[in-house]
Design a protein around this motif. Structure first.
Motif, mmCIF file in Angstrom:
data_model
loop_
_atom_site.group_PDB
_atom_site.id
_atom_site.type_symbol
_atom_site.label_atom_id
_atom_site.label_comp_id
_atom_site.label_asym_id
_atom_site.label_seq_id
_atom_site.Cartn_x
_atom_site.Cartn_y
_atom_site.Cartn_z
ATOM 1 N N LYS A 22 -2.138 -36.392 23.997
ATOM 2 C CA LYS A 22 -1.543 -37.509 23.270
ATOM 3 C C LYS A 22 -0.541 -37.020 22.221
ATOM 4 N N THR A 23 -0.847 -35.869 21.640
ATOM 5 C CA THR A 23 0.091 -35.304 20.674
ATOM 6 C C THR A 23 1.428 -35.042 21.360
ATOM 7 N N TYR A 24 1.341 -34.464 22.523
ATOM 8 C CA TYR A 24 2.537 -34.174 23.306
ATOM 9 C C TYR A 24 3.300 -35.461 23.604
ATOM 10 N N GLU A 25 2.551 -36.469 23.981
ATOM 11 C CA GLU A 25 3.168 -37.756 24.306
ATOM 12 C C GLU A 25 3.926 -38.320 23.101
ATOM 13 N N LEU A 26 3.251 -38.324 21.972
ATOM 14 C CA LEU A 26 3.897 -38.838 20.762
ATOM 15 C C LEU A 26 5.082 -37.977 20.380
ATOM 16 N N THR A 28 7.081 -36.187 22.267
ATOM 17 C CA THR A 28 8.273 -36.398 23.093
ATOM 18 C C THR A 28 8.864 -37.782 22.868
ATOM 19 N N SER A 29 8.029 -38.729 22.491
ATOM 20 C CA SER A 29 8.590 -40.077 22.347
ATOM 21 C C SER A 29 9.182 -40.325 20.969
ATOM 22 N N GLY A 30 8.583 -39.740 19.946
ATOM 23 C CA GLY A 30 9.070 -40.088 18.612
ATOM 24 C C GLY A 30 9.411 -38.903 17.740
#
Lengths: 197, 197, 197, 197
Positions: A22-26, A28-30
């Motif tokens: 989830k850290t990775y997801e956040l 890359t998105s923000g």
DNA sequence: CAGTAAACGAGACGGTACGTCCCGTCTTATG
DNA sequence: CATAAGACGGGACGTACCGTCTCGTTTACTG
């Protein structure tokens, strides 16, 4: 109670994996500013307490999330130092252009600058990124393409120096022509001799 | 009405000066992340409201506070490009070892990476630091020491690249031997011709 | 330079009038909370400084804005105390239902409760509002309709008491039936004798 | 998980209690306008964040803090409506002279006037204060002392009306003679019949 | 008609409070 | 004993007003 080391509790792995994902997801998105522990916790379902158990701070989590991602490229083996170096340099340039870690490294450098305890993390990451250059350099020295007094550090300075400079300081695009010239200049100043097997 | 610009109220000057001074102080001690409006207000004795009256955002304040950071060294004029470059490089290395801005640049790079309004700040600072290299390069080209297709950007990449890399990424000491080798390598790869006046 | 007191400068009048007008406007549109000195200044074009020159505080301005508005009704003269009282009471009820001051009086009462300097303002306003009751009471005593020991204060307590109570404390509607009963009860408990001229 | 309601975490209770206590303190000393979340936080040692965690707004906090204010006196039972009413009225007058809520009610009335979410608070407090009058009124009606069409609201209007008026509007002392006259007038206008058991 | 004192506008200033977001620590109960 | 749940103290954010404080500039009376 000794679980003899290797049965380290599967739950730990699960939690860490979920958090890192989830850290990775956040990330890359923000961008880095878009990662907050609260948000990671909320999305991953892993309690904030647990996150802090595994990483001492938001910075540490970011570092690990990035370093997991910033895996060094495989060491090429074309037979000649020049071709190996060109391949590695192009790969590095590509990562600098697009990889997540490239957007985060400056904050790690900054952290390393003022918090000695984080300097170690920086060193690890740096070592991991530069390892392939070390490998091809050693091989080239063994084959006699490179003088014995040429250190891996010289190679990385000659290659990563200009690339990093362009990526973060002059902020000009890392186009193919620039990358090619950097390789040529490096080969020139390292006095590379052609390899005759 | 028209106070015609120059009688702009001394109080404004005093407030702005106090704020900028403390911002600069916080900036050099804790990096960009160490600057908070609240803290600046507290230390400077200037009310937060007043700070926001003069700068629309934290970023704007940082930009202005940074504009005084990192004064470039004087442009040397030894008569030869090689000697000029060596002088500038040694000066740059010295600043990297000790100057305040050297501890702050990474955080500025980091900020520029993700806050567009701070990218300009980074560009300004970078331009200011690199200006002398541009000057001596132009002179060298005019004198024929340097091929016409060699840009100032090539010079800074060849010099600042390795220096910055060593300062922030490999984190090894910037000793005299290293600096000297960087200059030599740069002169080599730039194909500098001796100057005959 | 004594302007002998009464020639108070037309500008003062203009400023005060403009401020009171806008205060009233804000008051009716957004309640007491909607009145801010900044906003009044902005809309009236009168500088904040000037406003504070004329009124010591936001509260004082509000009080004056309301009291200007809360003008007492004309004293009726129907010939009988009962009819006079009925007329005044209906008028008071009507004002309590709709007049601006009715929405503001509680805050004045509150202010009077904790700031003695504002108690005077409260007393003034109260006296102005109750004056007509005093007038008709005196007349009734002179005519013998009312015993000599019945004070104006008894009349206002008997009339305004229940009305105010209903308006602000029980918060039930001040309908005609209620008003009529209040008048009747008052007349009864004041032992009014019919007037024979 | 389900902490099943009653084991709601002692900390929550402690925080809420501390906040409510200080809110009450500020309320009684400075009225509703004297209560600010920042000040409550500062004095109670409870973080502002925590306060907002438990109450969505300043208004909500005030509502809860006021809910403990103004405890009604015990309902007397002397056997006759007149004596009951006299006792309650004297008690009410005494509270108006000295009780904390008497200094705060105007600000609550004021708030109720323009903040709908606080109107409920006012209604609660009013109902609590007037409940004993309702009780003795009902009893009197049951015993035939009072006509069936006399509502508790008539009683409170006749009693509390003049008392409140005198306390907050005419601001004259609530002396024993006045209180006695109010009771007599009320009994008169309510047409109370003696009770024969 | 010039001199002057008041009233004035413009707006900077220090300050308090608002309500929100996130940090990193803590406590407690569950599995 | 790792975890979920979530309360907690703390600090910063940017905004709105408060009431105070210069500063020059009208304005209108006075001499």
């Amino acid at each position: 109670m000794d679980r003899s080391g290797d049965a380290v509790d599967v739950r730990v792995q699960r939690s860490k994996a979920a958090v890192l994902a989830k850290t990775y997801e956040l990330l890359t998105s923000g961008g880095i500013g878009g990662v907050s522990i609260d948000e990671v916790s909320r999305r991953s379902g892993v309690a904030k307490t647990t996150i802090y158990r595994h990483w001492p701070s938001r910075a540490a989590l970011l570092v690990e999330a990035c370093s997991t991602i910033g895996t060094a490229p495989p060491v090429p083996d074309t037979g000649s130092f020049g071709a190996d170096l060109a391949a590695l340099t192009e790969e590095l340039a590509e990562q600098l252009r697009s990889a997540r870690w490239a957007a985060v490294l400056p904050s790690i450098v900054d952290a390393a600058e003022r918090e000695p305890e984080l300097a170690g993390l920086h060193a690890d990451l740096h070592a991991r990124l530069m390892a392939p250059f070390g490998a091809v350099t050693e091989r080239a020295r063994a084959r006699g393409e490179l003088a014995a007094d040429r250190e891996p550090a010289d190679v990385t300075a000659a290659i990563a120096g200009p690339l990093f400079y362009r990526r973060w300081f002059s902020r000009e695009p890392l186009d193919a022509a620039f990358v090619q010239r950097v390789v040529e200049d490096a080969l020139g100043q390292l006095s590379v001799r052609p390899h005759s097997p």
